[in-house]
Enzyme design. Structure first.
Site, PDB file in Angstrom:
ATOM      1  N   LYS A  55       0.853  -1.206   0.000  1.00 29.20           N
ATOM      2  CA  LYS A  55       0.000   0.000   0.000  1.00 29.20           C
ATOM      3  C   LYS A  55       0.882   1.248   0.000  1.00 29.20           C
ATOM      4  CE  LYS A  55      -3.602  -2.808   2.032  1.00 29.20           C
ATOM      5  NZ  LYS A  55      -4.794  -2.912   2.852  1.00 29.20           N
ATOM      6  N   HIS A 104      -8.507  -3.572  -6.107  1.00 24.55           N
ATOM      7  CA  HIS A 104      -8.447  -3.624  -4.639  1.00 24.55           C
ATOM      8  C   HIS A 104      -9.589  -2.794  -4.066  1.00 24.55           C
ATOM      9  CE1 HIS A 104      -7.066  -3.146  -0.531  1.00 24.55           C
ATOM     10  NE2 HIS A 104      -6.320  -4.215  -0.735  1.00 24.55           N
ATOM     11  N   GLU A 107     -10.968 -10.653  -0.690  1.00 23.42           N
ATOM     12  CA  GLU A 107     -10.642  -9.807   0.455  1.00 23.42           C
ATOM     13  C   GLU A 107     -11.920  -9.169   0.995  1.00 23.42           C
ATOM     14  OE1 GLU A 107      -6.146  -8.545   0.078  1.00 23.42           O
ATOM     15  OE2 GLU A 107      -7.478  -6.935  -0.496  1.00 23.42           O
ATOM     16  N   SER A 144      -6.363  -9.119   7.206  1.00 22.53           N
ATOM     17  CA  SER A 144      -5.829  -9.403   8.534  1.00 22.53           C
ATOM     18  C   SER A 144      -5.191 -10.788   8.663  1.00 22.53           C
ATOM     19  CB  SER A 144      -6.912  -9.195   9.602  1.00 22.53           C
ATOM     20  OG  SER A 144      -7.324  -7.840   9.623  1.00 22.53           O
TER      21      SER A 144
HETATM   22  P1  13P Z   1      -4.371  -6.303   5.910  1.00 27.32           P
HETATM   23  O1  13P Z   1      -3.573  -7.586   5.835  1.00 27.32           O
HETATM   24  O2  13P Z   1      -3.596  -5.165   6.496  1.00 27.32           O
HETATM   25  O3  13P Z   1      -5.708  -6.509   6.523  1.00 27.32           O
HETATM   26  O4  13P Z   1      -4.635  -5.861   4.365  1.00 27.32           O
HETATM   27  C1  13P Z   1      -5.126  -6.800   3.475  1.00 27.32           C
HETATM   28  C2  13P Z   1      -5.086  -6.210   2.108  1.00 27.32           C
HETATM   29  O5  13P Z   1      -5.824  -5.287   1.810  1.00 27.32           O
HETATM   30  C3  13P Z   1      -4.116  -6.743   1.153  1.00 27.32           C
HETATM   31  O6  13P Z   1      -4.338  -6.268  -0.132  1.00 27.32           O
END
Ligand code: 13P
Length: 253
Positions: free
Chosen positions: A11, A96, A168, A214
């Protein structure tokens, strides 16, 4: 046989020194521990060339976090599939939930991006997943069905085999709340059955479906043990080598 993958989505994190340090740590870890799953990272776009330099022998796959739906031209701030191909990137995350939420990205745009990525020899990691409201309303299966069909089902059989899907659930991203292994498995099996219905079981069995939301060092193994979960797309826990390497270890096992 479908691929097992641990992918780190960085990110909008890390300055260039920190980025280089983590890239080197991952490379070092993989050299010392060459397991059987693929390890991919998606750093901020401005560090992709740095990653390309460090990973010249391809131990670690290099992915963009997004790419443009346009081929080229007057689209300030955008990065094209052709540019990614030209630096030797392996692929791009597409759709995403943060792109959907903050940049109003739609399934139709994702469809264009996925096709464009494939046309430029890039592996798309196509993300889908329901919000908390949609899950509470019992709509999660339908939401994921629509996202999967609209973004992917114009692809040919040969093309869809090259796509990686990342389920996700939006309510599990960065919240510390993970889908239970059973909840995740239900959706992964659902996605695979949708692909099987459209393209046949053989094709469906070739598509890697990752779970994201997570995933941490202490829950990775249980999530990865589910039959339709082929690895993870990791956010927060991909930002340090201790956690990221434990997650890789959980999939290698
Ligand atoms: P987290 O693992 O921080 O929850 O993020 C997941 C994600 O959005 C991966 O693209």
């Amino acid at each position: 046989m479908r691929k097992k993958i641990v992918a780190g989505n960085w990110k909008m994190n890390k300055n260039v020194i920190e980025a280089q340090q983590l890239m080197l740590q991952i490379l070092h870890y993989r050299k010392e521990n060459p397991g059987n799953c693929a390890v991919w990272i998606a750093p901020p776009a401005m560090y992709l060339l740095l990653a390309k330099d460090l990973y010249s022998t391809q131990q670690v796959g290099i992915f963009a976090q997004d790419m443009s739906a346009y081929k080229s031209g007057a689209y300030t701030g955008e990065i094209s599939a052709e540019m990614l191909e030209s630096i030797g990137a392996d692929g791009a995350i597409i759709g995403h939930s943060e792109r959907r939420q903050y940049h109003n990205e739609t399934d139709a745009q994702c469809n264009i991006k996925v096709k464009l990525a494939l046309d430029h020899n890039l592996t798309p990691i196509y993300c889908n997943g329901e919000t908390l409201e949609q899950r509470k309303a019992g709509d999660h299966l339908n939401v994921v069905k629509k996202q999967t069909e609209e973004a992917l089902f114009t692809l040919s059989d040969e093309e869809i085999r090259k796509v990686v899907i990342a389920y996700e659930p939006v309510w599990a991203i960065g919240t510390g709340e993970t889908a239970t292994p059973e909840q995740a498995q239900e959706i992964h099996a659902h996605i695979r059955s949708l692909i099987a219905k459209k393209y046949g079981q053989k094709t469906a069995d070739e598509v890697s479906i990752l779970y994201g939301g997570s995933v941490k060092a202490d829950n990775a193994q249980e999530i990865f043990s589910q039959p339709d979960i082929d690895g993870g797309l990791i956010g927060g826990a991909a930002l340090n080598i201790t956690d990221f390497s434990k997650i890789i270890e959980a999939l290698d096992a």
